[in-house]
Scaffold this active site. Structure first.
Site, PDB file in Angstrom:
ATOM      1  N   HIS A  69       0.823  -1.108  -0.050  1.00 52.06           N
ATOM      2  CA  HIS A  69      -0.241  -0.219   0.034  1.00 52.06           C
ATOM      3  C   HIS A  69       0.852   1.106   0.038  1.00 52.06           C
ATOM      4  O   HIS A  69       0.530   2.292   0.502  1.00 52.06           O
ATOM      5  CB  HIS A  69      -0.799  -0.160   1.142  1.00 52.06           C
ATOM      6  CG  HIS A  69      -1.433  -1.296   1.267  1.00 52.06           C
ATOM      7  ND1 HIS A  69      -2.834  -1.473   0.718  1.00 52.06           N
ATOM      8  CD2 HIS A  69      -1.492  -2.225   2.021  1.00 52.06           C
ATOM      9  CE1 HIS A  69      -3.445  -2.695   1.223  1.00 52.06           C
ATOM     10  NE2 HIS A  69      -2.507  -3.444   1.866  1.00 52.06           N
ATOM     11  N   LYS A 128      16.042  20.738 -11.173  1.00 51.36           N
ATOM     12  CA  LYS A 128      15.409  19.425 -11.502  1.00 51.36           C
ATOM     13  C   LYS A 128      16.319  18.464 -12.111  1.00 51.36           C
ATOM     14  O   LYS A 128      16.861  18.833 -13.024  1.00 51.36           O
ATOM     15  CB  LYS A 128      14.219  19.812 -12.156  1.00 51.36           C
ATOM     16  CG  LYS A 128      13.308  20.510 -11.499  1.00 51.36           C
ATOM     17  CD  LYS A 128      11.868  20.030 -11.089  1.00 51.36           C
ATOM     18  CE  LYS A 128      11.094  19.548 -12.535  1.00 51.36           C
ATOM     19  NZ  LYS A 128       9.926  19.161 -12.055  1.00 51.36           N
ATOM     20  N   GLU A 180       9.976   7.707 -17.043  1.00 54.51           N
ATOM     21  CA  GLU A 180       8.583   7.965 -17.591  1.00 54.51           C
ATOM     22  C   GLU A 180       8.020   7.573 -18.573  1.00 54.51           C
ATOM     23  O   GLU A 180       6.798   7.118 -18.955  1.00 54.51           O
ATOM     24  CB  GLU A 180       8.331   9.616 -17.162  1.00 54.51           C
ATOM     25  CG  GLU A 180       8.553  10.187 -15.867  1.00 54.51           C
ATOM     26  CD  GLU A 180       8.539  11.436 -15.564  1.00 54.51           C
ATOM     27  OE1 GLU A 180       7.841  12.171 -15.000  1.00 54.51           O
ATOM     28  OE2 GLU A 180       9.250  12.321 -16.372  1.00 54.51           O
TER      29      GLU A 180
END
Ligand code: ARG
Length: 456
Positions: free
Chosen positions: A151, A278, A285
C-alpha cells in the site's frame, strides 16, 4: 483537402498502400521468393535456368534496397508488388514465372512469420540483458537493506537484491511466453496459395527447411488468414511492458528527493527549462508511458480480427503497423531500461535510514511475543497499541525503554532489543524469502537461468 483531390485515383491508392511500412519486410520477402523459386525448379515446375535467373535478380534487388538505390513506387502498394515489378525490369518476362503456385496471401504471412521469429529472438535477448543488469545490481548490493512496501507504506525490511530479483522473475516468465509464441510462429504457410492450396506438385517440406520453419501449416484456409502469432507477440509484449512499467515507476519514485534511494545517471535525466534544480526521470517516465501504445496495438489487432470471415480479407493488412510499433517500442524500452539500471547509483544509507526511521519491525515484535507464547492475534493488538504510543511520544521502537514496553505486555524482556532489521530479514529463512542465505541461493539460481538462456 479539396473534395476532388480526395477522390483522385492517387489518393485512393495511397489509402490502400502499405509500402511505407511493409518495406521493412524486404529481406523476408526476398528470402521467401528465393526458396520458392528453388523449390519450383526442384519440382520441375519451372526450369533450373529460369530459377537461377530469378534468384540472381532477387539478390540484385536485395542489394539495391539495402544500399538505398531501389526505385520505390508507392503506387505499387506493397513490398511484394514493388519487388516483383522490379524483377520484371531486371530479368524480363522470366520474372512472371516466380508467382507460379503462390499468392500474395500466403506470401505476406510467410514474410510476417519470418520477421516475427527474428523479432522474438531479439526481444528475448533484450529481456535477458535487462535481467542481467538487475542481477548485477543485486549482486553488487547484496547486503543492502530497504523497506519493502505494501500500500506504499513501509511494511517489512527486505534485501535490495530480493526486491530486484522480483523483477528478474517477472521478466523470466515474459521470456518463456515469447519462447512459446515462437513455437507457434514457426510454421510455414507457403503452399496455401490464395486459400485452397495450389494445383502443382510443390514440396512444402523443402520450403519449410529452406526457410528455417519447424513445419508446414495444416490447413490452407487457416494459414492465409491466421494472425494469432502476432496477437500473441503483442499480448506478451503488453505484459512485458506492464512489468517494465512497474520497474520504471519505482525508479521514478526512488530517484525523487522524497525517497533519494537511487541516483539515475545524467544521460537518463533531463533538466527543466525553468527550474534549474530538477533532474527529471524522463526516460523512466517514457518507459512507463509507452506501455499505453503497446496495449493499444494489441487491442487494435484483436479488433481487426474480430468477425472476419474466412479467408484472407484486406483488413489483415492492418496487422503490421501496430505489430512493428510494438516490436520497436518494446525493444527500445528494454534497451533503455537495461542501461538505466546498469548505470544508476544506489544510496544504501538512505535506504537503511528509511527502514530505521519507521515502525517496520512491528511484525517482528509481534512474532517476538508469539515466541513467548502469546497468540498471534493478541500479539498483533499489543504491538498496534505500542506503535500508536511510540508515534505519540515521537520515539522509534528502539528508543523505548523496557518499562515502556512492559506497559503493553509483561512478556517483553531485555532481548526485545535484539529485534533488528538484520534479525528481521534473517528470520525470513524460507524458500523464496528475503533471508540473506535464501537470497544468496536465489542469486545463484538466477545466474543459472541466464547462463542457460545464453547457451540455449
Ligand atoms: N499488402 C497485403 C497485406 O499486407 C498483401 C496481401 C494482399 N493480398 C491480396 N489478396 N490483396 O495483407
Amino acid at each position: 483537402m479539396e473534395p476532388d483531390k480526395a477522390m483522385s485515383p492517387s489518393s485512393a491508392s495511397s489509402y490502400t498502400s502499405s509500402i511505407h511500412y511493409d518495406r521493412r519486410l524486404y529481406q523476408q520477402d526476398i528470402a521467401g521468393s528465393i526458396a520458392h523459386a528453388r523449390m519450383l525448379a526442384r519440382q520441375s515446375i519451372i526450369s533450373k535456368g529460369d530459377a537461377q535467373t530469378i534468384v540472381r535478380g532477387l539478390k540484385a534487388i536485395e542489394k539495391e534496397i539495402s544500399n538505398g538505390t531501389f526505385p520505390w513506387k508507392p503506387e505499387l502498394e506493397d513490398i511484394h508488388m514493388n519487388i516483383e515489378a522490379r524483377l520484371f525490369e531486371k530479368i524480363g518476362d522470366t520474372a512472371g514465372r516466380l508467382h507460379t503456385a503462390r499468392s500474395r496471401n500466403d506470401q505476406v504471412t510467410v514474410d510476417t512469420r519470418l520477421y516475427a521469429k527474428e523479432a522474438i529472438h531479439d526481444t528475448v535477448a533484450r529481456v535477458s540483458n535487462l535481467q542481467r543488469a538487475l542481477l548485477d545490481l543485486a549482486q553488487a548490493n547484496k547486503d543492502v537493506l530497504l523497506p519493502g512496501y505494501t500500500h506504499m507504506q513501509r511494511a517489512q525490511p527486505v534485501l535490495l537484491a530480493h526486491h530486484l530479483l522480483a523483477y528478474f522473475h517477472m521478466l523470466q516468465r515474459d521470456k518463456e511466453r515469447f519462447q512459446e509464441c515462437y513455437r507457434r510462429a514457426d510454421v510455414l504457410p507457403l503452399g496455401s496459395g490464395a486459400l485452397a492450396g495450389v494445383p502443382y506438385p510443390i514440396d512444402r517440406e523443402f520450403l519449410a527447411k529452406e526457410l528455417g520453419f519447424a513445419r508446414a501449416s495444416d490447413n490452407s484456409m487457416d494459414a492465409v488468414s491466421d494472425r494469432d502469432y502476432l496477437v500473441e507477440y503483442m499480448a506478451d509484449a503488453a505484459l512485458c511492458m506492464a512489468h517494465v512499467s512497474r520497474l520504471a515507476e519505482e525508479l521514478v519514485l526512488w530517484s525523487s528527493q522524497e525517497f533519494d534511494f537511487i541516483r539515475l545517471d545524467d544521460q537518463y535525466t533531463t533538466g527543466s527549462s525553468i527550474m534549474p534544480q530538477k533532474r527529471n526521470p524522463d526516460f523512466a517516465e517514457l518507459a512507463r508511458g509507452k506501455t499505453g501504445r503497446v496495449y493499444g496495438n494489441l487491442m487494435g489487432l484483436l479488433t481487426v480480427l474480430k468477425g472476419l470471415p474466412l479467408t484472407y480479407n484486406r483488413d489483415l493488412q492492418e496487422d503490421k503497423e501496430g505489430f512493428f510499433d510494438t516490436v520497436d517500442t518494446l525493444q527500445s524500452t528494454l534497451e533503455v531500461m537495461a542501461s538505466m539500471v546498469g548505470t544508476m547509483r544506489v544510496n544504501p544509507k538512505r535506504m537503511r535510514q528509511a527502514a530505521e526511521e519507521s515502525y517496520i519491525l512491528a511484525t517482528d515484535l509481534a512474532d517476538y511475543l508469539v515466541a513467548k507464547g502469546v497468540p498471534f492475534r493478541e500479539a498483533h493488538g499489543i504491538v498496534a497499541r505500542l506503535s500508536v504510543y511510540a508515534a505519540d511520544q515521537g520515539k522509534l521502537f528502539k528508543e523505548l525503554t523496557l518499562d515502556e514496553y512492559r506497559r503493553f505486555s509483561l512478556h517483553f524482556g531485555q532481548d526485545v532489543y535484539q529485534v533488528t532489521l538484520e534479525s528481521s530479514v534473517a528470520a525470513r529463512d524460507v524458500p523464496g524469502g528475503t533471508a540473506p542465505s535464501q537470497v544468496e541461493q536465489a542469486l545463484a539460481q538466477a545466474r543459472g537461468l541466464l547462463a542457460k538462456a545464453d547457451t540455449g
